[in-house]
Write a protein that holds these residues in place. Sequence first.
Motif, PDB file in Angstrom:
ATOM      1  N   GLU A   6       0.946  -1.300  -0.112  1.00  0.00           N
ATOM      2  CA  GLU A   6      -0.155  -0.125   0.046  1.00  0.00           C
ATOM      3  C   GLU A   6       0.982   1.319   0.074  1.00  0.00           C
ATOM      4  N   LEU A   7       0.569   2.249  -0.969  1.00  0.00           N
ATOM      5  CA  LEU A   7       1.416   3.291  -1.304  1.00  0.00           C
ATOM      6  C   LEU A   7       0.789   4.541  -0.715  1.00  0.00           C
ATOM      7  N   ARG A   8       1.368   5.225   0.089  1.00  0.00           N
ATOM      8  CA  ARG A   8       0.743   6.689   0.639  1.00  0.00           C
ATOM      9  C   ARG A   8       1.565   7.758   0.270  1.00  0.00           C
ATOM     10  N   PRO A   9       1.323   8.366  -1.053  1.00  0.00           N
ATOM     11  CA  PRO A   9       2.109   9.408  -1.748  1.00  0.00           C
ATOM     12  C   PRO A   9       1.438  10.845  -0.762  1.00  0.00           C
ATOM     13  N   LEU A  10       2.312  11.726  -0.399  1.00  0.00           N
ATOM     14  CA  LEU A  10       2.151  12.861   0.319  1.00  0.00           C
ATOM     15  C   LEU A  10       1.142  13.660  -0.398  1.00  0.00           C
ATOM     16  N   GLY A  11       0.040  13.916   0.246  1.00  0.00           N
ATOM     17  CA  GLY A  11      -0.997  14.722   0.251  1.00  0.00           C
ATOM     18  C   GLY A  11      -1.999  14.084  -1.136  1.00  0.00           C
ATOM     19  N   LYS A  13      -4.360  10.365  -2.155  1.00  0.00           N
ATOM     20  CA  LYS A  13      -4.810   9.135  -1.865  1.00  0.00           C
ATOM     21  C   LYS A  13      -4.168   7.935  -1.941  1.00  0.00           C
ATOM     22  N   ARG A  14      -4.109   7.187  -0.754  1.00  0.00           N
ATOM     23  CA  ARG A  14      -3.430   5.850  -0.843  1.00  0.00           C
ATOM     24  C   ARG A  14      -3.720   5.063  -2.425  1.00  0.00           C
ATOM     25  N   PHE A  15      -2.847   3.985  -2.649  1.00  0.00           N
ATOM     26  CA  PHE A  15      -3.208   3.113  -3.537  1.00  0.00           C
ATOM     27  C   PHE A  15      -2.505   2.024  -3.492  1.00  0.00           C
ATOM     28  N   SER A  16      -2.516   0.750  -4.027  1.00  0.00           N
ATOM     29  CA  SER A  16      -1.790  -0.315  -3.999  1.00  0.00           C
ATOM     30  C   SER A  16      -0.916  -0.731  -5.041  1.00  0.00           C
ATOM     31  N   CYS A  17       0.014  -1.534  -4.948  1.00  0.00           N
ATOM     32  CA  CYS A  17       0.704  -2.154  -5.995  1.00  0.00           C
ATOM     33  C   CYS A  17       0.982  -3.576  -5.894  1.00  0.00           C
ATOM     34  N   GLN A  18       0.396  -4.441  -6.615  1.00  0.00           N
ATOM     35  CA  GLN A  18       0.515  -5.955  -6.578  1.00  0.00           C
ATOM     36  C   GLN A  18       1.497  -6.554  -7.561  1.00  0.00           C
ATOM     37  N   VAL A  19       2.105  -7.540  -7.133  1.00  0.00           N
ATOM     38  CA  VAL A  19       3.106  -8.324  -8.173  1.00  0.00           C
ATOM     39  C   VAL A  19       2.113  -9.311  -8.925  1.00  0.00           C
ATOM     40  N   VAL A  20       1.900  -9.069 -10.207  1.00  0.00           N
ATOM     41  CA  VAL A  20       0.929  -9.925 -10.929  1.00  0.00           C
ATOM     42  C   VAL A  20       1.698 -11.076 -11.656  1.00  0.00           C
ATOM     43  N   SER A  21       2.923 -10.809 -11.882  1.00  0.00           N
ATOM     44  CA  SER A  21       3.831 -11.914 -12.951  1.00  0.00           C
ATOM     45  C   SER A  21       5.363 -11.722 -12.515  1.00  0.00           C
ATOM     46  N   GLY A  35      -7.066   4.557  -5.588  1.00  0.00           N
ATOM     47  CA  GLY A  35      -6.336   5.963  -5.386  1.00  0.00           C
ATOM     48  C   GLY A  35      -6.301   6.571  -6.704  1.00  0.00           C
ATOM     49  N   VAL A  36      -5.003   7.364  -6.701  1.00  0.00           N
ATOM     50  CA  VAL A  36      -4.966   8.480  -7.814  1.00  0.00           C
ATOM     51  C   VAL A  36      -3.983   7.458  -8.893  1.00  0.00           C
ATOM     52  N   ILE A  37      -3.671   6.368  -8.841  1.00  0.00           N
ATOM     53  CA  ILE A  37      -2.864   5.659  -9.852  1.00  0.00           C
ATOM     54  C   ILE A  37      -3.593   4.350 -10.258  1.00  0.00           C
ATOM     55  N   GLU A  38      -3.711   4.234 -11.526  1.00  0.00           N
ATOM     56  CA  GLU A  38      -4.124   2.900 -12.187  1.00  0.00           C
ATOM     57  C   GLU A  38      -3.568   2.550 -13.279  1.00  0.00           C
ATOM     58  N   GLY A  39      -2.814   1.029 -13.327  1.00  0.00           N
ATOM     59  CA  GLY A  39      -2.161   0.802 -14.541  1.00  0.00           C
ATOM     60  C   GLY A  39      -1.099  -0.328 -14.200  1.00  0.00           C
ATOM     61  N   THR A  40      -0.080  -0.546 -15.098  1.00  0.00           N
ATOM     62  CA  THR A  40       0.839  -1.453 -14.712  1.00  0.00           C
ATOM     63  C   THR A  40       2.428  -0.950 -14.842  1.00  0.00           C
ATOM     64  N   ALA A  41       3.117  -1.806 -14.292  1.00  0.00           N
ATOM     65  CA  ALA A  41       4.738  -1.587 -14.635  1.00  0.00           C
ATOM     66  C   ALA A  41       5.622  -2.757 -14.674  1.00  0.00           C
TER      67      ALA A  41
END
Length: 109
Positions: A6-11, A13-21, A35-41
């Motif tokens: 769970e990531l909580r950027p300053l100022g 809304k928190r969002f999550s990052c999950q290992v999918v592969s 939260g404020v980010i959706e997508g892949t990396a």
Amino acid sequence: IGSELELRPLGAKRFSCQVVSFVAPERIDLEYRGGVIEGTATWRLEPAGQGTRVSYAIDVLAKGRLVALAGRILDLNTMHSLSMQAIFRNLRRELFPQQNETQRPSTGL
């Protein structure tokens, strides 16, 4: 696979990052959501001489009115790039504590 942060950027809304592969020893694929980010990396690990080259590619959509407003005022791409550079510097320090910060190891980091 399935590990989540769970990531909580300053100022923002928190969002999550999950290992999918995970393809050892080449790649780790992530999914950002909520939260404020959706997508892949993707983190890629490639042989480089006697070491390893580490790279990070991201394809996300920033959401929300606050982020849209910030994007008009701030260069969010540059801010993210600076954040990732700090992550790579910290990774380099952890992997090579005996080396001076000004020296660049042969790993490509």
